[in-house]
Design an enzyme around this catalytic site. Sequence first.
Site, PDB file in Angstrom:
ATOM      1  N   GLU A 199      62.438  10.316 -75.255  1.00 22.21           N
ATOM      2  CA  GLU A 199      61.975   9.014 -75.728  1.00 22.21           C
ATOM      3  C   GLU A 199      62.762   7.820 -75.169  1.00 22.21           C
ATOM      4  O   GLU A 199      63.316   7.017 -75.913  1.00 22.21           O
ATOM      5  CB  GLU A 199      61.988   8.974 -77.259  1.00 22.21           C
ATOM      6  CG  GLU A 199      61.109  10.036 -77.878  1.00 22.21           C
ATOM      7  CD  GLU A 199      61.008   9.959 -79.386  1.00 22.21           C
ATOM      8  OE1 GLU A 199      59.992  10.413 -79.934  1.00 22.21           O
ATOM      9  OE2 GLU A 199      61.954   9.436 -80.025  1.00 22.21           O
ATOM     10  N   GLU A 316      55.191  15.438 -78.964  1.00 20.45           N
ATOM     11  CA  GLU A 316      55.738  15.372 -80.320  1.00 20.45           C
ATOM     12  C   GLU A 316      54.691  14.742 -81.225  1.00 20.45           C
ATOM     13  O   GLU A 316      54.145  13.690 -80.895  1.00 20.45           O
ATOM     14  CB  GLU A 316      57.000  14.503 -80.409  1.00 20.45           C
ATOM     15  CG  GLU A 316      58.285  15.130 -79.956  1.00 20.45           C
ATOM     16  CD  GLU A 316      59.494  14.261 -80.334  1.00 20.45           C
ATOM     17  OE1 GLU A 316      59.444  13.583 -81.387  1.00 20.45           O
ATOM     18  OE2 GLU A 316      60.474  14.256 -79.576  1.00 20.45           O
TER      19      GLU A 316
END
EC number: 3.2.1.78
Length: 397
Positions: A199, A316
């Site tokens: 991320e 995710e």
Amino acid sequence: MSYARRSCICGLFLLFLALVCEANSGFIGVKDSHFELNGSPFLFNGFNSYWLMHVAADPTERYKVTEVLKDASVAGLSVCRTWAFSDGGDRALQISPGIYDERVFQGLDFVIAEAKKYGIRLILSFVNQWNDFGGKAQYVWWARNAGAQISNDDEFYTHPMLKKYLKNHIEKVVTRLNSITKVAYKDDPTIMAWELMNEPRDQADYSGKTVNGWVQEMASFVKSLDNKHLLEVGMEGFYGDSIPERKSVNPGYQVGTDFISNHLINEIDFATIHAYTDQWVSGQSDDAQLVWMEKWITSHWEDARNILKKPLVLAEFGKSSRGQGSRDIFMSSVYRNVYNLAKEGGTMAGSLVWQLMAHGMENYDDGYCIVLGQTPSTTQIISDQAHVMTALARSLN
């Protein structure tokens, strides 16, 4: 149960594992915007278990890794995303720049060996955006201690010393010789892909251009070490300046990345998105969150298919475990969307739920924990998706 019956069941399970491993031999590749294994389309349902190496560093706790991988394999799951980093702190893999704890590395060796045993592919991430397990803040702390003048953590993407630290770590991991299998990581098809960073975000440059330069440099470096494995960035999917009208799909803000330009880099083999409606669109009703989620997934699938021409993975996604019923509804909806898009040629390749854990791991629970078998309805939803994705891959062949 009689000894003979137990022996028969054990033998059948071992035969099942042998067949799974044989079918899964070979490296995952990309062809015409879909994944391919041994010349056939590869679709999957999978999971995140970030903690595998951290737990496996203690040999007395390795049974937890085995439990999760075994249960996942029985449920039909075939891909797991996990960390190949732990920078500073408890059970650090990288104690300081270039200094490693062999005990922790052997934990990662065990994870890879067990994944191979149970026919599960791994996506391994090199570093974290967040402070958990060190992250870019730990790299900045190390550099400052070495005398570097660094004003903020986002210089991680531009400062020569920080980039050197990361490249050293990448090389250490990619070229590692597994102490159990005796196979170098870069030569092991159990690893499906490398991930540059979990991320990445850059609050200093919302355009995504700084991160884009960093991705290009790091991706080229990884491919110079290993051209057998796939590579992805670790993106959440936020749109940037390359297609301004797409920014309306974002959940109200930008994070310094650009889904389009960051994934157009040649060395990046597939695109990823993440999604957490509880956090990103928390003020909306459950129904509104599902509508937003479908738009988020579909928009990125359209762009992966038409612009990037690369596979897309929902790498995710999760829903709070506080309400099992609402989580089951949410997961069923997401899986249905993934499956329906995957039917359109396989560009939407699969999803990785956040996250699976073993029994007795409450201290690792971040509110999204799933223990297979402990919640039968959720387990069934996950397993059903795994089987329909596998069947779909066969039909696309």
